[in-house]
Design an enzyme around this catalytic site. Structure first.
Site, PDB file in Angstrom:
ATOM      1  N   ASP A  67      -4.411   4.851 -10.591  1.00 25.82           N
ATOM      2  CA  ASP A  67      -5.867   5.630 -10.760  1.00 25.82           C
ATOM      3  C   ASP A  67      -5.220   6.778 -11.557  1.00 25.82           C
ATOM      4  O   ASP A  67      -3.865   7.132 -11.893  1.00 25.82           O
ATOM      5  CB  ASP A  67      -6.261   6.271  -9.345  1.00 25.82           C
ATOM      6  CG  ASP A  67      -5.234   6.429  -8.240  1.00 25.82           C
ATOM      7  OD1 ASP A  67      -3.939   6.877  -8.854  1.00 25.82           O
ATOM      8  OD2 ASP A  67      -5.540   6.399  -7.216  1.00 25.82           O
ATOM      9  N   ASN A 136      -8.385   9.986   4.753  1.00 25.73           N
ATOM     10  CA  ASN A 136      -9.702   9.330   5.038  1.00 25.73           C
ATOM     11  C   ASN A 136      -9.778   7.832   5.041  1.00 25.73           C
ATOM     12  O   ASN A 136     -10.752   7.149   4.994  1.00 25.73           O
ATOM     13  CB  ASN A 136     -10.732  10.060   4.242  1.00 25.73           C
ATOM     14  CG  ASN A 136     -10.625   9.528   2.919  1.00 25.73           C
ATOM     15  OD1 ASN A 136      -9.691   8.963   2.342  1.00 25.73           O
ATOM     16  ND2 ASN A 136     -11.753   9.930   1.974  1.00 25.73           N
ATOM     17  N   HIS A 138      -8.604   5.930   2.223  1.00 25.13           N
ATOM     18  CA  HIS A 138      -8.745   5.591   0.854  1.00 25.13           C
ATOM     19  C   HIS A 138      -7.550   4.979   0.489  1.00 25.13           C
ATOM     20  O   HIS A 138      -6.530   5.295   0.866  1.00 25.13           O
ATOM     21  CB  HIS A 138      -9.282   6.405  -0.172  1.00 25.13           C
ATOM     22  CG  HIS A 138      -8.395   7.746  -0.558  1.00 25.13           C
ATOM     23  ND1 HIS A 138      -8.930   8.759  -0.915  1.00 25.13           N
ATOM     24  CD2 HIS A 138      -7.186   7.649  -0.692  1.00 25.13           C
ATOM     25  CE1 HIS A 138      -8.019   9.643  -1.187  1.00 25.13           C
ATOM     26  NE2 HIS A 138      -6.793   8.918  -1.063  1.00 25.13           N
ATOM     27  N   GLU A 143     -12.678   5.469  -1.972  1.00 23.12           N
ATOM     28  CA  GLU A 143     -13.287   6.068  -0.843  1.00 23.12           C
ATOM     29  C   GLU A 143     -13.931   5.208   0.257  1.00 23.12           C
ATOM     30  O   GLU A 143     -14.910   4.510  -0.275  1.00 23.12           O
ATOM     31  CB  GLU A 143     -14.045   7.411  -1.465  1.00 23.12           C
ATOM     32  CG  GLU A 143     -13.273   8.491  -2.600  1.00 23.12           C
ATOM     33  CD  GLU A 143     -12.335   9.186  -1.939  1.00 23.12           C
ATOM     34  OE1 GLU A 143     -11.506   8.884  -0.900  1.00 23.12           O
ATOM     35  OE2 GLU A 143     -11.725  10.148  -2.590  1.00 23.12           O
TER      36      GLU A 143
HETATM   37  C1  F6R Z   1      -2.537   8.167  -5.409  1.00 22.87           C
HETATM   38  C2  F6R Z   1      -3.369   7.364  -4.801  1.00 22.87           C
HETATM   39  C3  F6R Z   1      -3.938   7.739  -3.486  1.00 22.87           C
HETATM   40  C4  F6R Z   1      -2.794   8.525  -2.542  1.00 22.87           C
HETATM   41  C5  F6R Z   1      -3.409   9.029  -1.196  1.00 22.87           C
HETATM   42  C6  F6R Z   1      -2.306   9.815  -0.324  1.00 22.87           C
HETATM   43  O1  F6R Z   1      -2.361   7.244  -6.492  1.00 22.87           O
HETATM   44  O2  F6R Z   1      -4.103   6.145  -5.285  1.00 22.87           O
HETATM   45  O3  F6R Z   1      -4.666   6.999  -2.676  1.00 22.87           O
HETATM   46  O4  F6R Z   1      -1.790   7.440  -2.111  1.00 22.87           O
HETATM   47  O5  F6R Z   1      -4.186   9.924  -1.486  1.00 22.87           O
HETATM   48  O6  F6R Z   1      -1.727  10.748  -1.040  1.00 22.87           O
HETATM   49  P1  F6R Z   1      -0.589  11.549  -0.548  1.00 22.87           P
HETATM   50  O7  F6R Z   1       0.492  10.564  -0.530  1.00 22.87           O
HETATM   51  O8  F6R Z   1      -0.545  12.748  -1.380  1.00 22.87           O
HETATM   52  O9  F6R Z   1      -1.105  12.095   0.807  1.00 22.87           O
END
Ligand code: F6R
Length: 247
Positions: A67, A136, A138, A143
Site C-alpha cells: 500500500d 482494528n 486490517h 479496513e
Molecule cells: C502497512 C500495512 C498495515 C500495517 C498495520 C500495522 O503496509 O499494510 O496493514 O501492517 O497498520 O501497523 P504497525 O506495524 O505500525 O502496527
C-alpha cells in the site's frame, strides 16, 4: 494457520527475517510482498544484516508493497516509498526497477491502482508476503467492513482509528492522509505463502480475534484462516490473549 510464538519482539522479527532470507536462497528470483509500519522495522534491520553477512541476495528478487498513502509523493518522508528506501532498499542489492509500490501521488489514483494491479498480475503473485495487522484487524489498508475478495488494487478511505494510530509517524500539525491505495484482501490472499508478524500487548486482542474468531470482513485478518500456507509469528505479548494451547 501455523502459529510461532517467540519470547521477544526481537526474536520474532529475526525469525521472520530468516524466513525471507531462506526464501531468497531457495528461489533467488522470488517475488517478495512487503509491508510497512512499526512492526516490520526490525525485520528489515535483520534482513539488511543478513545481506551484509552474505546470507540474503536480493539481486534477482522483485518486491511489491501492499500500500501507499494517496496524494503523497515518494519524496515525502512519510511515504511508504521513503520508508522502504530508509529501512531496506538503500541497504541491499535491489535495483529500483525491481521494487514496486502503488503511485500515491498519481493524478488519477484509480489508474495508478489498475497499473499496479496489472504489474502484480504479470510478475506475481508473491512467493512470500509479509503482513502486519492493524489494531482494528486490517491487513494492507483493507479496513473492517470494506473488504473485497475480487478487487485488485483499490483506493480506500482509512478508518479514523488507523489515522489516529499512524499519526505517531507524522509531525505535529501534519495530517495523516484520509485515503490510500492498497492491494485488496483478495489479492493478498493469492500470495503463495504469507507470514503475518504481530508484536506487543496492544495487538493481543486482535490477534486472538483474527486467529480464533469467526472468519469475517469485520476482521480482515481473519481471512488468513482461509489461506493454505499462512504463518503467524508473535512475541509472547501479542500471543497473550490466545487460547492456552496456542499461546
Ligand atoms: C502497512 C500495512 C498495515 C500495517 C498495520 C500495522 O503496509 O499494510 O496493514 O501492517 O497498520 O501497523 P504497525 O506495524 O505500525 O502496527
Amino acid at each position: 494457520m501455523r502459529v510461532a510464538v517467540l519470547p521477544s519482539a526481537d526474536e520474532a522479527e529475526r525469525h521472520v527475517a530468516a524466513l525471507f532470507a531462506a526464501q531468497l536462497r531457495r528461489k533467488p528470483d522470488s517475488v517478495l510482498g512487503l509491508a510497512t509500519g512499526g512492526t516490520p522495522v526490525g525485520v528489515y534491520r535483520a534482513l539488511v544484516a543478513a545481506h551484509r553477512a552474505g546470507e540474503a541476495d536480493f539481486g534477482k528478487a522483485r518486491t511489491f508493497n501492499l500500500d501507499e498513502y494517496a496524494g503523497v509523493p515518494p519524496s515525502h518522508p512519510q511515504s511508504y516509498a521513503a520508508y522502504m528506501r530508509t529501512h531496506l532498499f538503500d541497504h541491499v542489492n535491489l535495483s529500483p526497477d525491481r521494487t514496486h509500490l502503488p503511485e500515491g501521488d498519481a493524478d488519477r489514483a484509480e489508474d495508478a491502482c489498475r497499473l499496479y494491479d496489472a504489474l502484480y498480475r504479470y510478475y506475481g503473485p508473491a512467493d512470500l508476503q509479509l503482513l502486519g495487522i492493524g489494531a482494528n484487524g486490517h491487513i494492507g489498508f483493507n479496513e473492517p467492513g470494506f473488504v473485497s475478495a475480487t478487487g485488485g488494487t483499490q483506493v480506500v478511505r482509512l478508518a479514523e482509528s488507523t489515522r489516529r494510530a499512524n499519526a505517531r509517524f507524522f509531525g505535529e500539525g501534519e495530517q495523516v492522509p484520509a485515503y490510500a491505495l492498497t492491494m485488496s484482501a483478495g489479492r493478498i490472499l493469492q500470495a503463495r505463502s504469507i507470514v503475518l508478524l504481530a508484536t506487543g500487548a496492544a495487538k493481543a486482542a486482535i490477534v486472538a480475534r483474527a486467529l480464533e474468531g469467526p472468519i469475517g470482513t469485520d476482521c480482515p485478518a481473519s481471512l488468513l484462516q482461509l489461506h493454505p500456507d499462512a504463518t503467524v509469528v508473535l512475541d509472547l505479548e501479542a500471543a497473550g490473549a490466545l487460547a492456552p494451547e496456542r499461546g
